[in-house]
Motif scaffolding. Structure first.
Motif, short mmCIF file in Angstrom:
data_model
loop_
_atom_site.label_atom_id
_atom_site.label_comp_id
_atom_site.label_asym_id
_atom_site.label_seq_id
_atom_site.Cartn_x
_atom_site.Cartn_y
_atom_site.Cartn_z
N ALA A 298 0.83 -1.21 0.00
CA ALA A 298 0.00 0.00 0.00
C ALA A 298 0.86 1.25 0.00
O ALA A 298 1.93 1.30 0.62
CB ALA A 298 -0.93 0.00 1.22
N GLY A 299 0.41 2.27 -0.72
CA GLY A 299 1.08 3.56 -0.71
C GLY A 299 0.29 4.57 0.09
O GLY A 299 -0.94 4.45 0.20
N ALA A 300 0.99 5.55 0.65
CA ALA A 300 0.33 6.55 1.50
C ALA A 300 -0.20 7.68 0.65
O ALA A 300 0.44 8.11 -0.32
CB ALA A 300 1.29 7.07 2.55
N LEU A 301 -1.39 8.18 0.99
CA LEU A 301 -1.98 9.35 0.36
C LEU A 301 -2.27 10.35 1.47
O LEU A 301 -3.21 10.15 2.26
CB LEU A 301 -3.27 8.95 -0.38
CG LEU A 301 -4.02 10.09 -1.07
CD1 LEU A 301 -3.15 10.72 -2.16
CD2 LEU A 301 -5.33 9.60 -1.67
N ALA A 302 -1.43 11.38 1.56
CA ALA A 302 -1.53 12.40 2.62
C ALA A 302 -1.47 11.75 4.01
O ALA A 302 -2.23 12.13 4.91
CB ALA A 302 -2.81 13.21 2.46
#
Length: 386
Positions: free
Chosen positions: A145-149
């Motif tokens: 998973a990648g972070a968004l804000a």
């Protein structure tokens, strides 16, 4: 003499009706006790103090498998209310926006609103819950998973930054905020305070808010572990994500399904409420020089709200009852706690009675709040005369 009085006859008939209902209930209870006794089952409340021996997968209050049944029932009730608040707030927002699109003098907006209503109003809620829950399984694993804000969207849940405080502190914080809002509304609405001096009427609400915020800040301070940072940031560690708050897929899929499905019905209620307001009111407002926004906010919306309130009350009560569908995706609300407790203890009748009483109290309180709002907002006798 007694039969000649209409008031006395009415009271007598009401007492007879209430007595008949009480007699039926008492007879049913004694009959149930007799049947249970014949089967070797006794009604008791001792089980409520026994240890559960199983763990809850989600709770907004701290739990442990050594906790008694009464605490698990309380936590299940808190989980149900938590889901109901999110679902009702989401349904109101979705329904309000779509309802405005339906009444807007713009054909594309009308079409979008109509498509939304026709899709989500005509699909069973249980099917919508399964659909949204199945979408959560398509999200990546925490490892990928990648972070968004600072927010991670994963198949195991959504990880958010949050305050580093204990769970009991957060629960008590919202209780204090809720009590503050209720005290503020009570002061502003109660007739007994309208006779106060204008200066007092301005200072007291400010004092209520200040005291509430101070108590909320103290609660958060007491729940913060000493020597640790106040902000908890989620970060990938190995195969999982540590830190911050994790929102379970069961919770947000269920809340989203209730909000979207409920929003379709609320949108229709909004549309019907505005259609119930005659065009003459708006024309009169324009004739007095009010702008479009002033006509909407001061004339059309207040009049439409009076027509919406009874239907909104029924819809919200239905949405609260719909939270019991959380059992199908594994959300541990009060219904799920009762089902698990029955499996463990075998006290079917007692737990089902507790569940029914809890929902009666919840929905009766909600309906009572709407009735009071409806009574305060309705036109009084002298206001309905030309």
């Amino acid at each position: 003499m007694f039969l000649k009085s209409q008031k006395a006859r009415n009271i007598g008939l009401q007492l007879a009706f209430v007595g008949l209902i009480v007699a039926v209930i008492v007879t049913a209870i004694f009959e149930a006790q007799s049947n249970f006794a014949q089967q070797g089952i006794g009604l008791t409340s001792d089980f409520i103090w026994k240890t559960t021996g199983w763990e809850m997968s989600f709770s907004i209050l701290p739990t442990d498998r050594t906790d008694p049944y009464w605490w698990y029932l309380l936590v299940g009730l808190a989980n149900t209310l938590f889901l109901a608040v999110i679902g009702l707030a989401g349904a109101t927002i979705f329904g309000g926006l779509v309802g405005l699109a339906l009444i807007a003098p713009n054909r594309p907006l009308n079409l979008i609103g109509t498509i939304y209503v026709e899709i989500f109003r005509n699909i069973p809620l249980i099917l919508q819950i399964f659909f949204w829950y199945s979408l959560t399984t398509l999200l990546p694993s925490p490892r990928n998973a990648g972070a968004l804000a600072g927010v991670f969207f994963t198949g195991r849940g959504i990880y958010l930054p949050g305050l580093n405080v204990a769970g009991w502190s957060i629960a008590l914080f919202w209780v204090v905020i809720f009590a503050t809002v209720m005290a503020f509304v009570w002061f502003m609405a109660a007739k007994r305070f309208r006779k106060l001096e204008p200066g007092q009427r301005r200072r007291i609400p400010v004092a209520i808010i200040a005291v509430g915020l101070a108590l909320a800040a103290i609660v958060l301070f007491l729940g913060h572990p000493a020597g640790t940072p106040w902000l908890a940031i989620p970060e990938p560690q190995g195969l999982n994500i540590r830190g911050g708050y994790r929102i379970q897929p069961e919770l947000y899929a269920l809340a989203f399904a209730i909000a979207v499905a409920g929003g379709a019905s609320v949108a229709e209620i909004f549309r019907g409420g505005f259609k119930a307001v005659g065009s003459g009111h708006a024309e009169a407002a324009y004739a007095l020089g009010l702008s479009g926004w002033q006509t909407f906010s001061r004339v059309r919306f207040p009049l439409a709200m009076r027509a919406m309130l009874p239907s909104l009350s029924n819809q919200f009560v239905w949405l609260v009852k719909a939270t019991t569908l959380g059992l199908i995706v594994g959300y541990t609300d009060l219904f799920a706690v009762v089902v698990s407790s029955i499996t463990q203890s075998g006290q079917t009748f007692e737990f089902m009675a507790i569940l029914m009483v809890a929902f009666i109290l919840i929905n009766f309180s909600l309906a009572n709040v709407f009735n009071r709002i409806n009574d305060a907002a309705r036109l009084k006798g002298h206001q309905t005369r030309g």
